[in-house]
Design a protein around this motif. Sequence first.
Motif, mmCIF file in Angstrom:
data_model
loop_
_atom_site.group_PDB
_atom_site.id
_atom_site.type_symbol
_atom_site.label_atom_id
_atom_site.label_comp_id
_atom_site.label_asym_id
_atom_site.label_seq_id
_atom_site.Cartn_x
_atom_site.Cartn_y
_atom_site.Cartn_z
ATOM 1 N N GLY A 40 -18.777 5.263 5.414
ATOM 2 C CA GLY A 40 -18.737 3.824 5.165
ATOM 3 C C GLY A 40 -17.544 3.058 5.666
ATOM 4 O O GLY A 40 -17.498 1.828 5.541
ATOM 5 N N ALA A 41 -16.553 3.733 6.268
ATOM 6 C CA ALA A 41 -15.317 3.041 6.650
ATOM 7 C C ALA A 41 -15.451 2.209 7.910
ATOM 8 O O ALA A 41 -14.704 1.254 8.110
ATOM 9 N N GLU A 42 -16.403 2.569 8.767
ATOM 10 C CA GLU A 42 -16.450 1.930 10.090
ATOM 11 C C GLU A 42 -17.564 0.911 10.257
ATOM 12 O O GLU A 42 -17.754 0.353 11.346
ATOM 13 N N VAL A 84 -13.361 -3.010 -3.258
ATOM 14 C CA VAL A 84 -14.218 -2.187 -2.406
ATOM 15 C C VAL A 84 -14.076 -2.632 -0.954
ATOM 16 O O VAL A 84 -14.198 -3.818 -0.641
ATOM 17 N N PHE A 85 -13.818 -1.653 -0.061
ATOM 18 C CA PHE A 85 -13.673 -1.955 1.356
ATOM 19 C C PHE A 85 -14.670 -1.178 2.222
ATOM 20 O O PHE A 85 -14.535 -1.162 3.434
ATOM 21 N N TRP A 86 -15.650 -0.513 1.617
ATOM 22 C CA TRP A 86 -16.640 0.187 2.432
ATOM 23 C C TRP A 86 -17.847 -0.702 2.717
ATOM 24 O O TRP A 86 -17.929 -1.840 2.236
ATOM 25 N N ASP A 87 -18.787 -0.186 3.493
ATOM 26 C CA ASP A 87 -19.968 -0.928 3.939
ATOM 27 C C ASP A 87 -20.976 -1.057 2.794
ATOM 28 O O ASP A 87 -21.900 -0.253 2.665
ATOM 29 N N THR A 88 -20.786 -2.086 1.969
ATOM 30 C CA THR A 88 -21.616 -2.237 0.768
ATOM 31 C C THR A 88 -23.054 -2.658 1.087
ATOM 32 O O THR A 88 -23.944 -2.477 0.252
ATOM 33 N N SER A 284 -16.086 11.660 10.224
ATOM 34 C CA SER A 284 -16.769 11.022 9.129
ATOM 35 C C SER A 284 -18.231 10.809 9.529
ATOM 36 O O SER A 284 -18.593 10.917 10.699
ATOM 37 N N ALA A 285 -19.063 10.466 8.522
ATOM 38 C CA ALA A 285 -20.482 10.229 8.795
ATOM 39 C C ALA A 285 -20.675 9.101 9.806
ATOM 40 O O ALA A 285 -21.605 9.130 10.611
ATOM 41 N N ASP A 286 -19.794 8.117 9.765
ATOM 42 C CA ASP A 286 -19.885 6.983 10.683
ATOM 43 C C ASP A 286 -19.804 7.450 12.138
ATOM 44 O O ASP A 286 -20.535 6.972 13.005
#
Length: 307
Positions: A40-42, A84-88, A284-286
């Motif tokens: 979710g970071a990217e 929250v800073f991930w891809d919500t 990462s998964a991204d």
Amino acid sequence: MGFSKLFVALLMLQVLLAVASSTQENINAPKSDLFREYIGAEFNGVKFTDLPINPNVEFHYLLAFAIDYTTSSSSSPTDGKFNVFWDTDNLSPSQVSSIKSQHSNVKVGLSLGGDSVGGGSCYFSPSSVDSWVSNAVSSLTKIIQEYNLDGIDIDYEHFHADPDTFAECIGKLITTLKNNGVISFASIAPFDDDEVQSHYLALWKNYAHVIDYVNFQFYAYDQGTTISQFIKYFQTQSSNYKGGNILASMSTDGSGGLSPENGFFTACNRLKSQGKLGGIFVWSADDSKASGFLYEKQSQALLAAPR
């Protein structure tokens, strides 16, 4: 006759001691079927359901990241008030609940900190231990309960606080969240840097008993790391974080460490056969989405195979 009975008794005692020793070794050996992945970071649209999930492993998603900074364009520290800073859009509370209901072996955690925020470095910046812990417990409890999460991961990489302050803040945060029943696991994600290690080793010294996993960033070592070097690094960090469940790690962005092409899975198999592998995690998964999660499949197959 007496000597014969004594001999038999001594022989039986030796057998029992050998069995007990073997059993204790198995108890002490890390459970090596744990697979973890940051996600979710990217903001590239990756979803929980995109990843292959082997039913024979324990699978942890780690949402990246929750950060105690403001969400404005000019981000600034908030003294433990996490946002929250991930891809919500793709990793929402309902999607967390859905993936966990579909797969009984899946847990979801969130990672704190990370390398950067708002175009600059993300610093651990408490005003005091008490204020930071109070704010962190309150804000994280709210996020964890809203998202139905299971644990936290500590991934601060830059510091505006000394090691002892970091240790007390993070140690008390984990202890409080566990005592309150908010989380069931906690991990740390150090790497081989003097400043980073000084902070995490101070935390480990006093709070190892509340830390379940060490997500050591072996991919932060030089690109082109060999199998023998990787094994040596793993042994060094196992000694540094003595008694911890140390996970092997790789990055799928090609940034560094021992790559699958150069023998990552060979090294993991060797560690597993020795009873030293605490699991595998991926950053990462991204980054893995474009290649169809090939290495995630291989990692889980390795972990699911009998030792």
